[in-house]
Motif scaffolding. Sequence first.
Motif, PDB file in Angstrom:
ATOM      1  N   CYS A 150       0.830  -1.209   0.000  1.00 20.47           N
ATOM      2  CA  CYS A 150       0.000   0.000   0.000  1.00 20.47           C
ATOM      3  C   CYS A 150       0.863   1.256   0.000  1.00 20.47           C
ATOM      4  O   CYS A 150       0.584   2.225  -0.721  1.00 20.47           O
ATOM      5  CB  CYS A 150      -0.933  -0.006   1.219  1.00 20.47           C
ATOM      6  N   LYS A 151       1.917   1.241   0.796  1.00 21.80           N
ATOM      7  CA  LYS A 151       2.817   2.393   0.841  1.00 21.80           C
ATOM      8  C   LYS A 151       3.505   2.596  -0.505  1.00 21.80           C
ATOM      9  O   LYS A 151       3.698   3.731  -0.955  1.00 21.80           O
ATOM     10  CB  LYS A 151       3.857   2.189   1.940  1.00 21.80           C
ATOM     11  N   GLU A 159      -8.951  -0.009  -1.338  1.00 18.81           N
ATOM     12  CA  GLU A 159      -8.966   0.453  -2.725  1.00 18.81           C
ATOM     13  C   GLU A 159      -8.358  -0.574  -3.666  1.00 18.81           C
ATOM     14  O   GLU A 159      -8.778  -0.706  -4.831  1.00 18.81           O
ATOM     15  CB  GLU A 159      -8.200   1.769  -2.849  1.00 18.81           C
ATOM     16  N   LEU A 160      -7.388  -1.332  -3.182  1.00 16.74           N
ATOM     17  CA  LEU A 160      -6.731  -2.329  -4.035  1.00 16.74           C
ATOM     18  C   LEU A 160      -7.523  -3.619  -4.139  1.00 16.74           C
ATOM     19  O   LEU A 160      -7.284  -4.407  -5.072  1.00 16.74           O
ATOM     20  CB  LEU A 160      -5.329  -2.635  -3.492  1.00 16.74           C
ATOM     21  N   SER A 161      -8.428  -3.859  -3.222  1.00 13.50           N
ATOM     22  CA  SER A 161      -9.085  -5.168  -3.155  1.00 13.50           C
ATOM     23  C   SER A 161      -9.899  -5.477  -4.406  1.00 13.50           C
ATOM     24  O   SER A 161     -10.109  -6.641  -4.742  1.00 13.50           O
ATOM     25  CB  SER A 161      -9.988  -5.240  -1.913  1.00 13.50           C
ATOM     26  N   GLY A 162     -10.353  -4.469  -5.111  1.00 11.45           N
ATOM     27  CA  GLY A 162     -11.137  -4.737  -6.306  1.00 11.45           C
ATOM     28  C   GLY A 162     -10.367  -4.546  -7.600  1.00 11.45           C
ATOM     29  O   GLY A 162     -10.961  -4.615  -8.680  1.00 11.45           O
ATOM     30  N   LEU A 163      -9.079  -4.335  -7.505  1.00 13.62           N
ATOM     31  CA  LEU A 163      -8.284  -4.077  -8.694  1.00 13.62           C
ATOM     32  C   LEU A 163      -7.452  -5.294  -9.072  1.00 13.62           C
ATOM     33  O   LEU A 163      -7.081  -6.110  -8.219  1.00 13.62           O
ATOM     34  CB  LEU A 163      -7.336  -2.895  -8.463  1.00 13.62           C
ATOM     35  N   THR A 164      -7.152  -5.415 -10.376  1.00 15.85           N
ATOM     36  CA  THR A 164      -6.164  -6.395 -10.816  1.00 15.85           C
ATOM     37  C   THR A 164      -4.788  -5.742 -10.791  1.00 15.85           C
ATOM     38  O   THR A 164      -4.673  -4.506 -10.752  1.00 15.85           O
ATOM     39  CB  THR A 164      -6.463  -6.893 -12.236  1.00 15.85           C
TER      40      THR A 164
END
Length: 592
Positions: A150-151, A159-164
């Motif tokens: 994340c950093k 926010e990243l959980s739904g991204l590839t």
Amino acid sequence: MRLGASPITSADLHGLLDLVPDPTVAVDRDLRVVAASRAAGLLLDRRHSDLAGLSLDDFLPGGVLDPEAKLDVRRPDGSELPVEISVRVIEVDSGPVLMVAIRDVTERRGRAAALREAGERFKRLFEDGPVAMALVGDDLVLAEVNAAFCKLTGYSAEELSGLTFNDISHPDDRDVGLRLVRGTFTGEIPAFKLDKRYLKKDGEVVWVEVSVSSIRDEEGRPIKTLGVMQDITERRLALTHAHEELDRLARERDRILEFAGEGIYHVDEDGRITFANPAAAKMLGWPLEALLGKPAHELLHHTHADGSHFSRYDCPIHGPSERAVRHATDDVFWRRDGRSFAVHYTSAPVSEPGVAGAVVVFTDVSEQVAMQAALHDARARAARERLKAAEAERARWARELHDETLQGLAALHVQLASRVRTGTVDEMVVQMREAQEQIESEMDKLRGLIADLRPAALDELGLEASVQDLAERTQVVYGIEVDTRLELHDTEGAPQRLAPDVETAAYRIAQESLSNAARHAGASRVFVEVAQRDGKLRICVTDDGGGFDPGGESSGFGLRGMRERVDLLAGELEIGSQPGSGTKVTALLPVG
């Protein structure tokens, strides 16, 4: 569960137990062992026959027969082994018994514990480690990310959980990353590593080194991929800067080679030219492109300066022998038009793969060679001229001695001889007085000749006294008027001495000028000026004689000698004259 329609006998039960692969005991309704296999005896560290009659609780604490429970068997020494059991009922002639199969699961539980511990360690490393990590499922969605990831990207875990992973990759890096990750899920690529770019949440580009490996289930099928990312932005920037600097240096090198005055070319191991700079092409008379690929020896170094040919195998630059750094200052190269020119060259071997051979740097020194030859000729001519001048000077002194001193002595000899034979005593006295006067005259002439050769006053009294003496003697001998202005005194009025070579040169210039004025120009009046000003000694001799054409001065040894003396002292000489208008000789000699 029944094995057959008729119950087995107690005797057959022992044989049946030994056929079962797992350690097995048979217990009755009271949970007492009625029979045990040999394997059970080994597992429980007892003789299998000693197990009969024991209560199940004696080695299986609690006597629990739940196959799902975590159980331990106890040995006589008090040690315990983790086991699992399976139970089934069989009929024997004495009634139903329980067949209890006991399996040692020490290794399995150890492996499970190790896996649990490894899982805990990985979880701690994943969650709290300083290295960015992400788990990706076969749908390529970021299933889990740690705080370091994340950093690195500037996104939160939510926010990243739904991204590839491709959603945060640089567009130019998406295709190769997608192809490699899919290869890990198909099993074609067990792991890979690559440098790529991520786009942070704020749009900033960050370079990362991604190490990806697959996580497999118990059957070896990939279920997730683990990516470990290291920020290499600074390294890539440094690498980019290094490449830019190398490119700059390469451009500088190319410019240096292009504008270098020396000819530079490279030959490969077969002696063919692979590179040449413009200066080399110009000196050799070839278009630059036409040189490439040609055999250097046969093109430009095939013949010695004396015209004798030699093969490439004997060539120190282009030959196949072991190369070393070589220097030559007396060789020749050949131009395209067949003319040779003198060169200095340095040849250095190159051993790097792909460019092995030699680099040759050469300079056209034909002008220098020509200048050296001209200088040698000029020196030889000057030496001959000096010899001629010396011989002419000797001839002049011979004429002076013959025409004046020797003739005077001869006349004196005749006069004395005739008077001795015929004269009276009084006449002899008169003749003796005349002879005495003539002897004194000849002595004065000899002193003048000696002074011309090397005036004693020049060594003893200096330039001023010597020039004054020279003017007076010229006036007496040739009967012409000689005026002088000599300004060679120091601040206290004492005669000022100069360097011996300067005084000698100044005296000879004045001497030669006076001699030319009195003997050749027919002058009646001469003015001699010697003065020191502004670090220079000025000698000026002016006469009212017939003059001459300075353009014809090369035939006169006297004027040539004056020029040589002035040139040796890095001075200046000016001769102004024309027929019928007198002559002015001016010399400036440095004294500082």
